[in-house]
Design a protein around this motif. Structure first.
Motif, PDB file in Angstrom:
ATOM      1  N   GLY A  78      42.350  43.629  37.969  1.00  0.00           N
ATOM      2  CA  GLY A  78      41.640  44.534  39.281  1.00  0.00           C
ATOM      3  C   GLY A  78      41.065  43.255  39.782  1.00  0.00           C
ATOM      4  O   GLY A  78      40.094  42.637  39.087  1.00  0.00           O
ATOM      5  N   THR A  79      41.029  43.124  41.121  1.00  0.00           N
ATOM      6  CA  THR A  79      40.350  42.157  41.866  1.00  0.00           C
ATOM      7  C   THR A  79      39.949  42.393  43.252  1.00  0.00           C
ATOM      8  O   THR A  79      40.627  43.293  43.901  1.00  0.00           O
ATOM      9  CB  THR A  79      41.187  40.809  41.923  1.00  0.00           C
ATOM     10  OG1 THR A  79      40.336  39.684  42.231  1.00  0.00           O
ATOM     11  CG2 THR A  79      42.613  40.998  42.708  1.00  0.00           C
ATOM     12  N   VAL A  80      39.019  41.735  43.837  1.00  0.00           N
ATOM     13  CA  VAL A  80      38.794  41.938  45.036  1.00  0.00           C
ATOM     14  C   VAL A  80      38.964  40.502  45.820  1.00  0.00           C
ATOM     15  O   VAL A  80      39.810  40.696  46.747  1.00  0.00           O
ATOM     16  CB  VAL A  80      37.048  42.227  45.475  1.00  0.00           C
ATOM     17  CG1 VAL A  80      36.603  42.331  46.660  1.00  0.00           C
ATOM     18  CG2 VAL A  80      36.860  43.200  44.737  1.00  0.00           C
ATOM     19  N   ALA A 137      39.973  37.380  39.306  1.00  0.00           N
ATOM     20  CA  ALA A 137      40.628  38.038  38.109  1.00  0.00           C
ATOM     21  C   ALA A 137      42.212  37.844  38.020  1.00  0.00           C
ATOM     22  O   ALA A 137      42.560  37.528  36.969  1.00  0.00           O
ATOM     23  CB  ALA A 137      40.370  39.336  38.211  1.00  0.00           C
ATOM     24  N   THR A 183      34.100  43.181  38.857  1.00  0.00           N
ATOM     25  CA  THR A 183      33.117  44.273  39.103  1.00  0.00           C
ATOM     26  C   THR A 183      32.891  44.137  40.663  1.00  0.00           C
ATOM     27  O   THR A 183      32.534  42.997  41.257  1.00  0.00           O
ATOM     28  CB  THR A 183      32.000  44.258  38.439  1.00  0.00           C
ATOM     29  OG1 THR A 183      32.397  44.381  36.941  1.00  0.00           O
ATOM     30  CG2 THR A 183      31.228  45.708  38.632  1.00  0.00           C
ATOM     31  N   MET A 221      27.973  48.387  43.332  1.00  0.00           N
ATOM     32  CA  MET A 221      27.237  48.307  42.107  1.00  0.00           C
ATOM     33  C   MET A 221      27.739  48.760  40.921  1.00  0.00           C
ATOM     34  O   MET A 221      27.643  49.986  40.564  1.00  0.00           O
ATOM     35  CB  MET A 221      25.859  49.044  42.843  1.00  0.00           C
ATOM     36  CG  MET A 221      25.188  48.716  43.872  1.00  0.00           C
ATOM     37  SD  MET A 221      24.588  46.971  43.698  1.00  0.00           S
ATOM     38  CE  MET A 221      23.370  47.043  42.353  1.00  0.00           C
ATOM     39  N   GLY A 222      28.652  47.827  40.357  1.00  0.00           N
ATOM     40  CA  GLY A 222      29.283  48.241  39.230  1.00  0.00           C
ATOM     41  C   GLY A 222      30.429  48.963  39.040  1.00  0.00           C
ATOM     42  O   GLY A 222      30.752  49.652  38.079  1.00  0.00           O
ATOM     43  N   GLY A 271      32.383  39.020  36.402  1.00  0.00           N
ATOM     44  CA  GLY A 271      30.989  39.597  36.863  1.00  0.00           C
ATOM     45  C   GLY A 271      30.084  38.492  37.160  1.00  0.00           C
ATOM     46  O   GLY A 271      30.472  37.304  37.243  1.00  0.00           O
ATOM     47  N   ASP A 272      28.700  39.042  37.506  1.00  0.00           N
ATOM     48  CA  ASP A 272      27.918  37.969  37.838  1.00  0.00           C
ATOM     49  C   ASP A 272      26.530  38.802  37.151  1.00  0.00           C
ATOM     50  O   ASP A 272      26.202  39.724  37.642  1.00  0.00           O
ATOM     51  CB  ASP A 272      27.758  37.978  39.288  1.00  0.00           C
ATOM     52  CG  ASP A 272      26.718  36.936  39.937  1.00  0.00           C
ATOM     53  OD1 ASP A 272      25.681  36.657  39.149  1.00  0.00           O
ATOM     54  OD2 ASP A 272      26.903  36.078  40.703  1.00  0.00           O
ATOM     55  N   TYR A 303      23.730  40.770  38.620  1.00  0.00           N
ATOM     56  CA  TYR A 303      23.731  42.216  38.923  1.00  0.00           C
ATOM     57  C   TYR A 303      23.241  42.930  37.913  1.00  0.00           C
ATOM     58  O   TYR A 303      23.195  44.295  37.742  1.00  0.00           O
ATOM     59  CB  TYR A 303      25.384  42.827  39.106  1.00  0.00           C
ATOM     60  CG  TYR A 303      25.729  42.114  40.573  1.00  0.00           C
ATOM     61  CD1 TYR A 303      25.500  43.220  41.504  1.00  0.00           C
ATOM     62  CD2 TYR A 303      26.265  41.030  40.589  1.00  0.00           C
ATOM     63  CE1 TYR A 303      25.930  43.013  42.751  1.00  0.00           C
ATOM     64  CE2 TYR A 303      26.711  40.693  42.008  1.00  0.00           C
ATOM     65  CZ  TYR A 303      26.591  41.827  43.233  1.00  0.00           C
ATOM     66  OH  TYR A 303      26.977  41.138  44.549  1.00  0.00           O
ATOM     67  N   ASP A 354      24.377  46.056  35.819  1.00  0.00           N
ATOM     68  CA  ASP A 354      25.999  46.316  36.389  1.00  0.00           C
ATOM     69  C   ASP A 354      26.758  45.243  35.937  1.00  0.00           C
ATOM     70  O   ASP A 354      27.889  45.300  36.336  1.00  0.00           O
ATOM     71  CB  ASP A 354      25.833  46.499  37.644  1.00  0.00           C
ATOM     72  CG  ASP A 354      25.190  48.021  38.091  1.00  0.00           C
ATOM     73  OD1 ASP A 354      25.261  48.848  37.396  1.00  0.00           O
ATOM     74  OD2 ASP A 354      24.777  48.102  39.065  1.00  0.00           O
ATOM     75  N   PHE A 355      26.222  44.188  34.983  1.00  0.00           N
ATOM     76  CA  PHE A 355      27.220  42.970  35.098  1.00  0.00           C
ATOM     77  C   PHE A 355      28.289  43.584  34.154  1.00  0.00           C
ATOM     78  O   PHE A 355      28.143  44.113  32.964  1.00  0.00           O
ATOM     79  CB  PHE A 355      26.108  41.952  34.035  1.00  0.00           C
ATOM     80  CG  PHE A 355      26.929  40.747  33.409  1.00  0.00           C
ATOM     81  CD1 PHE A 355      27.582  40.154  34.445  1.00  0.00           C
ATOM     82  CD2 PHE A 355      26.679  40.383  32.286  1.00  0.00           C
ATOM     83  CE1 PHE A 355      28.512  38.829  34.083  1.00  0.00           C
ATOM     84  CE2 PHE A 355      27.650  39.193  31.824  1.00  0.00           C
ATOM     85  CZ  PHE A 355      28.345  38.565  32.599  1.00  0.00           C
ATOM     86  N   CYS A 356      29.560  43.111  34.593  1.00  0.00           N
ATOM     87  CA  CYS A 356      30.883  43.456  34.097  1.00  0.00           C
ATOM     88  C   CYS A 356      31.095  44.866  33.618  1.00  0.00           C
ATOM     89  O   CYS A 356      31.577  45.342  32.888  1.00  0.00           O
ATOM     90  CB  CYS A 356      30.934  42.611  32.877  1.00  0.00           C
ATOM     91  SG  CYS A 356      31.272  40.671  33.330  1.00  0.00           S
TER      92      CYS A 356
HETATM   93  C1  LIG Z   1      29.964  42.814  47.127  1.00  0.00           C
HETATM   94  C2  LIG Z   1      30.180  42.336  45.535  1.00  0.00           C
HETATM   95  C3  LIG Z   1      29.594  42.966  44.562  1.00  0.00           C
HETATM   96  C4  LIG Z   1      29.684  42.774  43.315  1.00  0.00           C
HETATM   97  N1  LIG Z   1      29.204  43.574  42.367  1.00  0.00           N
HETATM   98  C5  LIG Z   1      29.309  43.084  41.143  1.00  0.00           C
HETATM   99  C6  LIG Z   1      28.620  44.152  40.042  1.00  0.00           C
HETATM  100  O1  LIG Z   1      28.104  45.024  40.152  1.00  0.00           O
HETATM  101  N2  LIG Z   1      28.489  43.671  38.792  1.00  0.00           N
HETATM  102  C7  LIG Z   1      28.909  42.341  38.258  1.00  0.00           C
HETATM  103  O2  LIG Z   1      28.951  42.071  37.176  1.00  0.00           O
HETATM  104  N3  LIG Z   1      29.410  41.456  39.132  1.00  0.00           N
HETATM  105  C8  LIG Z   1      29.515  41.716  40.674  1.00  0.00           C
HETATM  106  N4  LIG Z   1      30.061  40.915  41.586  1.00  0.00           N
HETATM  107  C9  LIG Z   1      30.540  39.800  41.170  1.00  0.00           C
HETATM  108  C10 LIG Z   1      31.973  39.638  41.004  1.00  0.00           C
HETATM  109  O3  LIG Z   1      32.713  40.682  40.100  1.00  0.00           O
HETATM  110  C11 LIG Z   1      32.392  38.262  40.463  1.00  0.00           C
HETATM  111  O4  LIG Z   1      32.087  37.293  41.620  1.00  0.00           O
HETATM  112  C12 LIG Z   1      33.906  37.873  40.277  1.00  0.00           C
HETATM  113  O5  LIG Z   1      34.322  36.773  39.607  1.00  0.00           O
HETATM  114  C13 LIG Z   1      34.939  38.345  41.429  1.00  0.00           C
HETATM  115  O6  LIG Z   1      35.976  38.359  41.187  1.00  0.00           O
HETATM  116  P1  LIG Z   1      37.198  38.776  41.958  1.00  0.00           P
HETATM  117  O7  LIG Z   1      37.525  37.641  42.912  1.00  0.00           O
HETATM  118  O8  LIG Z   1      38.662  39.000  40.890  1.00  0.00           O
HETATM  119  O9  LIG Z   1      37.178  40.101  42.491  1.00  0.00           O
HETATM  120  C14 LIG Z   1      30.116  41.254  42.864  1.00  0.00           C
HETATM  121  C15 LIG Z   1      30.579  40.546  44.004  1.00  0.00           C
HETATM  122  C16 LIG Z   1      30.410  40.857  45.338  1.00  0.00           C
HETATM  123  C17 LIG Z   1      30.882  39.876  46.212  1.00  0.00           C
END
Ligand SMILES: Cc1cc2nc3c(=O)[nH]c(=O)nc-3n(C[C@H](O)[C@H](O)[C@H](O)COP(=O)(O)O)c2cc1C
Length: 150
Positions: free
Chosen positions: A8-10, A14, A57, A60-61, A92-93, A96, A99-101
């Protein structure tokens, strides 16, 4: 041992980790399937022995949108997975806070609901600490491979 990787990725991080995990676990002698987009029907048809969910993630989580339909379908039609093995890599980051991970935690909850046996502690990859999450996952993947091949 047939391992299926689901991601699952944005933004793609991931997916990179999942591709790397597929290569790593294949080299460790496991039979691995990874498709970045996997439907419920495809996942069931793969008849996995073990699942590895790799998810970031967002919001917000929340789980990334590309993973939500599969998770909903697994809840709506729970497969007969009582002996399914599983593990989770969460991206995650830590900024947050609580909400981390949280996306990875949501998959752990899903595993618990479906009776999937979690083989090792979830790996949490913190984007505020590393820019090489795929490489950083290797020691954890080595442990995962060792458990599955022992
Ligand atoms: C808009 C936004 C919201 C995020 N919300 C969270 C969060 O709620 N918890 C968390 O641990 N990381 C959060 N992150 C960090 C991402 O999960 C992290 O940068 C991750 O490495 C992104 O992986 P992806 O490229 O596979 O989506 C957020 C990042 C963005 C840009």
């Amino acid at each position: 041992m047939n391992v299926v990787i689901v991601s699952g990725t944005v933004f793609g991080a991931a997916e990179d980790v999942a591709h790397h995990a597929a290569e790593f676990l294949t080299e460790a002698g496991l039979s691995v399937t990874y498709k970045p987009r996997l439907s419920y029907a495809e996942l069931i048809a793969l008849d996995a022995d073990a699942l590895l969910f790799v998810t970031s993630t967002t919001g917000m989580g929340e789980l990334p949108e590309n993973l939500q339909p599969l998770v909903r379908a697994l809840r709506d039609q729970p497969p007969a997975w009582s002996s399914m093995l599983g593990a989770v890599i969460g991206l995650g980051d830590a900024c947050y806070g609580e909400d981390f991970c949280a996306g990875g935690e949501a998959i752990r909850e899903l595993y618990a609901e479906l009776g999937v046996i979690e083989l090792q502690e979830m790996l949490r990859l913190d984007a505020s600490e590393t820019v090489t999450p795929a490489d950083d996952a290797e020691p954890w993947l080595a442990d995962f491979a060792a458990i599955l091949t022992e």
